[in-house]
Design a protein around this motif. Sequence first.
Motif, PDB file in Angstrom:
ATOM      1  N   MET A   1       0.857  -1.280  -0.023  1.00 20.30           N
ATOM      2  CA  MET A   1       0.036  -0.080   0.061  1.00 20.30           C
ATOM      3  C   MET A   1       0.916   1.202  -0.070  1.00 20.30           C
ATOM      4  SD  MET A   1      -2.930   0.955   2.745  1.00 20.30           S
ATOM      5  CE  MET A   1      -2.916   2.571   3.533  1.00 20.30           C
ATOM      6  N   MET A   2       0.581   2.330  -0.814  1.00 20.17           N
ATOM      7  CA  MET A   2       1.381   3.417  -0.936  1.00 20.17           C
ATOM      8  C   MET A   2       0.925   4.338   0.327  1.00 20.17           C
ATOM      9  SD  MET A   2       1.684   4.592  -4.996  1.00 20.17           S
ATOM     10  CE  MET A   2       0.961   3.508  -5.900  1.00 20.17           C
ATOM     11  N   ALA A   3       1.911   5.081   0.804  1.00 17.39           N
ATOM     12  CA  ALA A   3       1.657   6.292   1.450  1.00 17.39           C
ATOM     13  C   ALA A   3       0.652   7.289   1.254  1.00 17.39           C
ATOM     14  CB  ALA A   3       2.869   7.291   1.837  1.00 17.39           C
ATOM     15  N   THR A   4      -0.155   7.887   2.217  1.00 20.26           N
ATOM     16  CA  THR A   4      -1.097   8.522   2.346  1.00 20.26           C
ATOM     17  C   THR A   4      -0.335  10.107   1.948  1.00 20.26           C
ATOM     18  OG1 THR A   4      -1.317   9.153   4.518  1.00 20.26           O
ATOM     19  CG2 THR A   4      -2.574   7.431   3.664  1.00 20.26           C
ATOM     20  N   PHE A   5      -1.245  10.950   1.640  1.00 17.76           N
ATOM     21  CA  PHE A   5      -0.873  12.533   1.447  1.00 17.76           C
ATOM     22  C   PHE A   5      -0.128  12.947   2.692  1.00 17.76           C
ATOM     23  CE2 PHE A   5      -1.484  16.873   2.074  1.00 17.76           C
ATOM     24  CZ  PHE A   5      -1.050  17.407   1.279  1.00 17.76           C
ATOM     25  N   ALA A   6      -0.929  12.902   3.962  1.00 22.74           N
ATOM     26  CA  ALA A   6      -0.168  13.153   5.162  1.00 22.74           C
ATOM     27  C   ALA A   6       0.940  12.361   5.503  1.00 22.74           C
ATOM     28  CB  ALA A   6      -1.375  12.658   6.323  1.00 22.74           C
ATOM     29  N   GLU A   7       1.047  11.367   5.213  1.00 24.22           N
ATOM     30  CA  GLU A   7       2.496  10.621   5.737  1.00 24.22           C
ATOM     31  C   GLU A   7       3.480  10.990   4.628  1.00 24.22           C
ATOM     32  OE1 GLU A   7       0.676   6.087   6.562  1.00 24.22           O
ATOM     33  OE2 GLU A   7       0.977   6.668   4.793  1.00 24.22           O
ATOM     34  N   ARG A   8       3.215  11.260   3.340  1.00 19.03           N
ATOM     35  CA  ARG A   8       4.050  11.807   2.417  1.00 19.03           C
ATOM     36  C   ARG A   8       4.719  13.251   2.703  1.00 19.03           C
ATOM     37  NH1 ARG A   8       3.568   8.652  -2.725  1.00 19.03           N
ATOM     38  NH2 ARG A   8       4.499   6.891  -2.212  1.00 19.03           N
ATOM     39  N   LEU A   9       3.787  14.279   3.245  1.00 19.71           N
ATOM     40  CA  LEU A   9       3.801  15.497   3.322  1.00 19.71           C
ATOM     41  C   LEU A   9       4.864  15.556   4.856  1.00 19.71           C
ATOM     42  CD1 LEU A   9       3.629  18.672   3.051  1.00 19.71           C
ATOM     43  CD2 LEU A   9       1.394  18.466   4.351  1.00 19.71           C
ATOM     44  N   ARG A  10       4.470  14.753   5.830  1.00 18.97           N
ATOM     45  CA  ARG A  10       5.287  14.783   6.883  1.00 18.97           C
ATOM     46  C   ARG A  10       6.853  14.301   6.471  1.00 18.97           C
ATOM     47  NH1 ARG A  10       2.964  11.003   9.411  1.00 18.97           N
ATOM     48  NH2 ARG A  10       0.974  12.324   9.805  1.00 18.97           N
ATOM     49  N   SER A  11       6.849  13.402   5.841  1.00 17.57           N
ATOM     50  CA  SER A  11       7.839  12.540   5.346  1.00 17.57           C
ATOM     51  C   SER A  11       9.002  13.678   4.850  1.00 17.57           C
ATOM     52  CB  SER A  11       8.084  11.447   4.757  1.00 17.57           C
ATOM     53  OG  SER A  11       9.179  10.981   4.369  1.00 17.57           O
ATOM     54  N   LEU A  12       8.356  14.255   3.875  1.00 20.57           N
ATOM     55  CA  LEU A  12       9.081  15.196   2.948  1.00 20.57           C
ATOM     56  C   LEU A  12       9.455  16.473   3.750  1.00 20.57           C
ATOM     57  CD1 LEU A  12       6.857  15.325  -0.118  1.00 20.57           C
ATOM     58  CD2 LEU A  12       9.335  14.864  -0.071  1.00 20.57           C
ATOM     59  N   ARG A  13       8.647  16.982   4.672  1.00 24.25           N
ATOM     60  CA  ARG A  13       8.982  18.110   5.432  1.00 24.25           C
ATOM     61  C   ARG A  13      10.096  17.681   6.630  1.00 24.25           C
ATOM     62  NH1 ARG A  13       7.986  19.402  10.459  1.00 24.25           N
ATOM     63  NH2 ARG A  13       6.002  17.873  10.754  1.00 24.25           N
ATOM     64  N   ASN A  14       9.836  16.682   7.087  1.00 34.11           N
ATOM     65  CA  ASN A  14      11.124  16.081   8.108  1.00 34.11           C
ATOM     66  C   ASN A  14      12.462  15.847   7.402  1.00 34.11           C
ATOM     67  OD1 ASN A  14       9.375  16.351  10.574  1.00 34.11           O
ATOM     68  ND2 ASN A  14       8.732  14.056  10.129  1.00 34.11           N
ATOM     69  N   SER A  15      12.320  15.285   6.122  1.00 33.02           N
ATOM     70  CA  SER A  15      13.459  15.077   5.431  1.00 33.02           C
ATOM     71  C   SER A  15      14.423  16.327   4.860  1.00 33.02           C
ATOM     72  CB  SER A  15      13.204  14.407   4.067  1.00 33.02           C
ATOM     73  OG  SER A  15      12.592  15.307   3.236  1.00 33.02           O
ATOM     74  N   LYS A  16      13.467  17.408   5.106  1.00 32.48           N
ATOM     75  CA  LYS A  16      14.109  18.839   4.646  1.00 32.48           C
ATOM     76  C   LYS A  16      14.750  19.649   6.054  1.00 32.48           C
ATOM     77  CE  LYS A  16      13.597  19.238   0.101  1.00 32.48           C
ATOM     78  NZ  LYS A  16      14.914  19.209  -0.810  1.00 32.48           N
ATOM     79  N   GLY A  17      14.293  19.016   7.328  1.00 33.52           N
ATOM     80  CA  GLY A  17      14.470  19.734   8.496  1.00 33.52           C
ATOM     81  C   GLY A  17      13.507  20.838   8.879  1.00 33.52           C
ATOM     82  N   LEU A  18      12.405  20.730   8.290  1.00 35.37           N
ATOM     83  CA  LEU A  18      11.372  22.037   8.432  1.00 35.37           C
ATOM     84  C   LEU A  18      10.543  21.645   9.370  1.00 35.37           C
ATOM     85  CD1 LEU A  18      10.732  22.409   4.484  1.00 35.37           C
ATOM     86  CD2 LEU A  18      11.989  24.009   5.903  1.00 35.37           C
ATOM     87  N   TYR A  57       7.669  23.141  -4.344  1.00 38.27           N
ATOM     88  CA  TYR A  57       8.306  23.570  -3.188  1.00 38.27           C
ATOM     89  C   TYR A  57       9.411  22.186  -3.223  1.00 38.27           C
ATOM     90  CZ  TYR A  57      10.554  24.492   1.137  1.00 38.27           C
ATOM     91  OH  TYR A  57      11.356  24.682   1.980  1.00 38.27           O
ATOM     92  N   PHE A  58       8.923  21.018  -2.914  1.00 42.44           N
ATOM     93  CA  PHE A  58       9.826  20.010  -2.702  1.00 42.44           C
ATOM     94  C   PHE A  58      10.275  19.224  -4.047  1.00 42.44           C
ATOM     95  CE2 PHE A  58       7.062  19.616   1.174  1.00 42.44           C
ATOM     96  CZ  PHE A  58       8.035  19.766   2.000  1.00 42.44           C
ATOM     97  N   GLY A  59      10.036  19.985  -5.133  1.00 42.41           N
ATOM     98  CA  GLY A  59      10.388  19.379  -6.343  1.00 42.41           C
ATOM     99  C   GLY A  59      10.101  17.852  -6.804  1.00 42.41           C
ATOM    100  N   ILE A  60       8.767  17.583  -6.342  1.00 38.63           N
ATOM    101  CA  ILE A  60       8.224  16.207  -6.853  1.00 38.63           C
ATOM    102  C   ILE A  60       6.729  16.325  -7.452  1.00 38.63           C
ATOM    103  CG2 ILE A  60       9.113  15.277  -4.638  1.00 38.63           C
ATOM    104  CD1 ILE A  60       6.436  15.713  -3.347  1.00 38.63           C
ATOM    105  N   SER A  61       6.681  15.098  -8.144  1.00 34.08           N
ATOM    106  CA  SER A  61       5.397  15.208  -8.846  1.00 34.08           C
ATOM    107  C   SER A  61       4.016  15.269  -7.800  1.00 34.08           C
ATOM    108  CB  SER A  61       5.326  14.093  -9.580  1.00 34.08           C
ATOM    109  OG  SER A  61       4.972  12.919  -8.978  1.00 34.08           O
ATOM    110  N   THR A  62       3.022  15.983  -8.507  1.00 33.77           N
ATOM    111  CA  THR A  62       1.542  15.954  -7.292  1.00 33.77           C
ATOM    112  C   THR A  62       1.212  14.517  -7.334  1.00 33.77           C
ATOM    113  OG1 THR A  62       0.378  16.262  -9.489  1.00 33.77           O
ATOM    114  CG2 THR A  62       1.175  18.248  -8.392  1.00 33.77           C
ATOM    115  N   THR A  63       1.464  13.667  -8.095  1.00 35.95           N
ATOM    116  CA  THR A  63       0.910  12.160  -8.188  1.00 35.95           C
ATOM    117  C   THR A  63       1.799  11.685  -6.850  1.00 35.95           C
ATOM    118  OG1 THR A  63       2.550  11.490 -10.006  1.00 35.95           O
ATOM    119  CG2 THR A  63       0.110  11.901 -10.361  1.00 35.95           C
TER     120      THR A  63
END
Length: 86
Positions: A1-18, A57-63
């Motif tokens: 199962m793929m990650a949800t929007f909430a999980e992806r956003l949190r992961s991306l934000r944390n990976s950038k230290g934001l 902002y994160f340089g990723i696709s919307t999908t």
Amino acid sequence: MMATFAERLRSLRNSKGLTQEKLAEQIGVKRSTIAGYEAPSKEREPDFDAVSRLANYFGISTTYLLGYSNVTNPEASVGLYATQKD
């Protein structure tokens, strides 16, 4: 199962230290908006404009951000495939 929007956003934000506050400033929303997006219990969904701003902002696709794909940047994948094929 793929990650949800909430999980992806949190992961991306944390990976950038934001912090939620800093990300909110960067894309022009309130911190509570980011918190709502990241909270699975709230199930707050962003509008198209917010999804676009976050993906840019994160340089990723919307999908990828929305959890429909595990490919972060399909354009780069196409270019890589074309390069390998030649």
